[in-house]
Enzyme design. Structure first.
Site, short mmCIF file in Angstrom:
data_model
loop_
_atom_site.label_atom_id
_atom_site.label_comp_id
_atom_site.label_asym_id
_atom_site.label_seq_id
_atom_site.Cartn_x
_atom_site.Cartn_y
_atom_site.Cartn_z
N ASN A 111 -13.90 4.86 -2.15
CA ASN A 111 -12.26 5.16 -2.66
C ASN A 111 -12.37 3.42 -2.45
O ASN A 111 -12.66 3.31 -3.55
CB ASN A 111 -11.85 5.37 -1.32
CG ASN A 111 -10.74 6.00 -1.04
OD1 ASN A 111 -9.91 6.16 -2.46
ND2 ASN A 111 -10.04 5.72 -0.25
N ASN A 160 -10.98 2.28 3.61
CA ASN A 160 -10.20 2.34 3.00
C ASN A 160 -9.77 0.51 2.37
O ASN A 160 -10.48 -0.57 2.54
CB ASN A 160 -8.02 2.60 3.43
CG ASN A 160 -7.92 3.12 2.04
OD1 ASN A 160 -8.08 2.80 0.71
ND2 ASN A 160 -7.55 4.73 2.76
N ASP A 214 -3.56 1.90 4.73
CA ASP A 214 -3.91 2.64 3.30
C ASP A 214 -4.38 0.79 2.34
O ASP A 214 -6.02 0.29 3.48
CB ASP A 214 -3.36 3.12 2.32
CG ASP A 214 -3.72 4.21 1.17
OD1 ASP A 214 -4.69 2.73 1.19
OD2 ASP A 214 -3.83 5.09 1.27
#
Length: 303
Positions: A111, A160, A214
């Site tokens: 990610n 994240n 996030d």
């Protein structure tokens, strides 16, 4: 404080992520994650150039490679690959793989990832299928030129936001599924991180339920900026006290990440997403001016 939120021209990305300001090119790089899209916003031209990476499903981050103007490290599945792109063409190509993580976790993908102030890679994985908010199969890694990926944390939900404060010797990290920001002690000379502590908890900010943090960035005064995936807000937070200093309202709900940029590093660029049929203007990339704060430029990856 009066700040101004404006959309970038043609800056839409269905799942915008990974904004990175490159000083040399005065450009903001970011990705359209689930379509292997890599984008470059040229500040002087006020124009976005978009490319797709041939043969790939994901592009989860984009990091310029030091001293190689047409090479970028990009997250494709569980691999970090080198992509050749001139910053203008509509197609980009993978030339080689730098490294792969979690080869046995076929349902995982990399990610968010960034470089630390010394040009090392830090990034982590998450589940790519099922209810991603209730799985903790990911890991957080660091990597540096000539070495292998080094696991820094296991049982990560959605790896994240990442940010570094060299002065305070801190590394900040977000696992979205834990609804909090961690601060680690950070050794800049070795890249080691230790002693994680929760410094910002997003469980109780909204009465309707916990917010999902996030992406993240930091300003020159050491304040962190936390994007909220279900909150339509970027929080400016003092990490020493956990106090919210400012709520920056964005006109769509799914705020994915933030990065300072512009000629004076005083524009906050904000990526957003259009997941699960959000109304317009979901997926728009924004610039926020008038924040009276400056950040740091992105650091190119040393390979």
């Amino acid at each position: 404080m009066s700040y101004k939120v404006e959309a970038l021209p043609d800056g839409h990305a269905a799942l915008g992520e990974g904004p990175h300001w490159d000083v040399d090119r005065q450009s903001l790089y970011y990705v359209d994650l689930e379509s292997a899209g890599i984008n470059r916003y040229d500040f002087k031209q006020n124009k976005v150039y978009k490319a797709k990476i041939e043969g790939e499903q994901f592009a989860s981050f984009i990091l310029p490679v030091e001293n190689k103007p047409q090479e970028f490290a990009v997250g494709c599945g569980r691999r970090t690959v080198i992509v050749q792109w001139d910053g203008v063409s509509a197609v980009a190509k993978v030339t080689r793989t730098l490294f792969e993580v979690q080869p046995d976790e076929k349902d995982n993908r990399i990610n968010d990832a960034k470089t630390d102030p010394n040009g090392r890679f830090y990034g982590g994985t998450m589940a790519a299928n099922g209810d991603i908010f209730t799985q903790w199969k990911g890991e957080l890694y660091s990597w540096q030129a000539g070495g292998q990926p080094k696991a820094l944390r296991d049982k990560v939900g959605i790896s994240n936001g990442l940010a570094w404060d060299v002065k305070a010797k801190k590394f900040y990290f977000i696992d979205t599924n834990n609804h909090e920001v961690l601060a680690y002690d950070y050794n800049q000379s070795t890249g080691a991180v230790s002693n994680p502590k929760v410094i910002f908890d997003l469980r109780k900010i909204r009465p309707e339920g916990p917010l999902f943090p996030d992406g993240m960035t930091i300003d020159t005064e050491g304040n962190i900026y936390v994007a909220t995936f279900n909150g339509g807000t970027v929080f400016k937070v003092n990490p020493s006290t956990g106090k919210i200093l400012l709520e920056i309202k964005i006109p769509t709900k799914q705020i994915t990440s933030v990065a300072f940029g512009g000629p004076n590093l005083d524009i906050l660029y904000v990526t957003t997403a259009n997941k699960f049929d959000q109304p317009k203007p979901a997926g728009t990339t924004y610039q926020v001016t008038g924040l009276n704060a400056k950040g740091f430029a992105g650091v190119s990856l040393k390979i």
